[in-house]
Motif scaffolding. Sequence first.
Motif, short mmCIF file in Angstrom:
data_model
loop_
_atom_site.label_atom_id
_atom_site.label_comp_id
_atom_site.label_asym_id
_atom_site.label_seq_id
_atom_site.Cartn_x
_atom_site.Cartn_y
_atom_site.Cartn_z
N ARG A 17 0.83 -1.20 0.00
CA ARG A 17 0.00 0.00 0.00
C ARG A 17 0.87 1.25 0.00
N VAL A 20 2.72 1.62 -3.48
CA VAL A 20 1.80 2.04 -4.54
C VAL A 20 1.41 3.50 -4.36
N LEU A 24 2.40 5.43 -7.73
CA LEU A 24 1.34 5.50 -8.73
C LEU A 24 1.08 6.95 -9.11
N SER A 29 -4.25 7.56 -11.53
CA SER A 29 -5.21 7.13 -10.50
C SER A 29 -6.54 7.86 -10.66
N TRP A 46 2.64 2.82 -16.18
CA TRP A 46 2.48 2.08 -14.94
C TRP A 46 3.16 0.71 -15.05
N LEU A 50 6.11 -0.71 -12.50
CA LEU A 50 6.08 -2.01 -11.85
C LEU A 50 7.26 -2.87 -12.30
N GLU A 78 -2.71 -7.45 -5.76
CA GLU A 78 -3.76 -7.08 -6.70
C GLU A 78 -4.79 -6.17 -6.04
N GLU A 80 -4.51 -4.17 -3.34
CA GLU A 80 -4.02 -2.83 -3.01
C GLU A 80 -3.85 -1.97 -4.26
N CYS A 81 -3.39 -2.57 -5.34
CA CYS A 81 -3.25 -1.82 -6.59
C CYS A 81 -4.62 -1.35 -7.09
N ALA A 86 -4.86 1.94 -9.46
CA ALA A 86 -3.86 1.58 -10.48
C ALA A 86 -4.56 0.93 -11.66
#
Length: 393
Positions: A17, A20, A24, A29, A46, A50, A78, A80-81, A86
Amino acid sequence: MDLAFTPEEQAFREEIRSWVRENLPADISHKVHNALRLSRDDMQRWAKILGKKGWLGYGWPQQFGGPGWNAVQKHLFEEECALAGAPRIVPFGPVMVAPVIMAFGNAEQQQRFLPGIASGEVWWSQGYSEPGAGSDLASLKTRAERQGDKYIVNGQKTWTTLGQYGEWIFCLVRTSTEGKPQTGISFLLIDMKSPGVTVRPIKLLDGECEVNEVWFDNVEVPAENLIGEENKGWTYAKHLLAHERTNIADVNRAKRELERLKRIAKAEGVWDDPRFRDQIALLEVDIVALEMLVLRVLSAERSGKQSLDIAGLLKIKGSEIQQRYSELMMLAAGPFALPFIEEAMEAGWQGDFPGGVPGNAPLASTYFNMRKTTIYGGSNEVQRGIVAQTVLG
């Protein structure tokens, strides 16, 4: 069954978290949270962020350059993104073809193709469906004839998602017409810059060109681009489809969109309607159940069990949930959801309606787009038949 995360898993979640949140881009976002169009640059930007961290191939084992996360860690990443806004990772490279190359490709192919996928530098497309071979994929007709050290490919693929951006495409091609249709299919990697490859975008109702036709006219493909054995491509395709249908479920996006639905319902004054809240509650229950199914599939993959039957269930439920939340958003916004003109979505325009929420502009576009989810990746009717045969007997 204990569904609580351990302290170590919670610490992992916090690490993801925090990273990101720091990495991000805010403009990306914002687009994701408001369902605005993502450009190729947005998605690639993005992916490269990553990739630099080593997380684009977040499901990869360490031996191939991945983080080697377990099923729970992958799920938390996945989630949290998705909740942070994201973009969904374009799956064709890191989620779909990469596992096939790892499992069935030779060492040279792994060394050649995996680094570009892991870094986000190379954009992959999927060449499966054809005009006469969608849900009945085994009836495909795109032909690859072996001539010495190369294949000559002729035929057409369609509904190729984001194919206009593709640099490489993995294709199922027919290399034999003997025996059952599935036995004559091979898995071929094709450079989309090759002479004879033509991409024709298909404009959809909302004005977007999300899908494409891809034509092959005497395209020469080196034989070294064949994955595994000739005529064994159907086996590799089934391996890939298990990953695709898990990805199609997209439970973490559903959780994010559920919160968006609640925001829209409150902004439009329907949150206090108990019948409407009942529908939101029913949706939330199904999303939680879908999440449990996803964890089962990931657990099965981790232990090496075949999970294709459950993946089919994921595809069915995930696609139906996507259609339900997009429909409920439309119902919540009422006439404010009408504008779906490209310029209106970009500007947040709500016409002459007083008090319309700017975030409602893309709702109709999303609704229409989501009608496809019960068709692509194998239509839900076909999936139910597969589940009936493999699970119920």
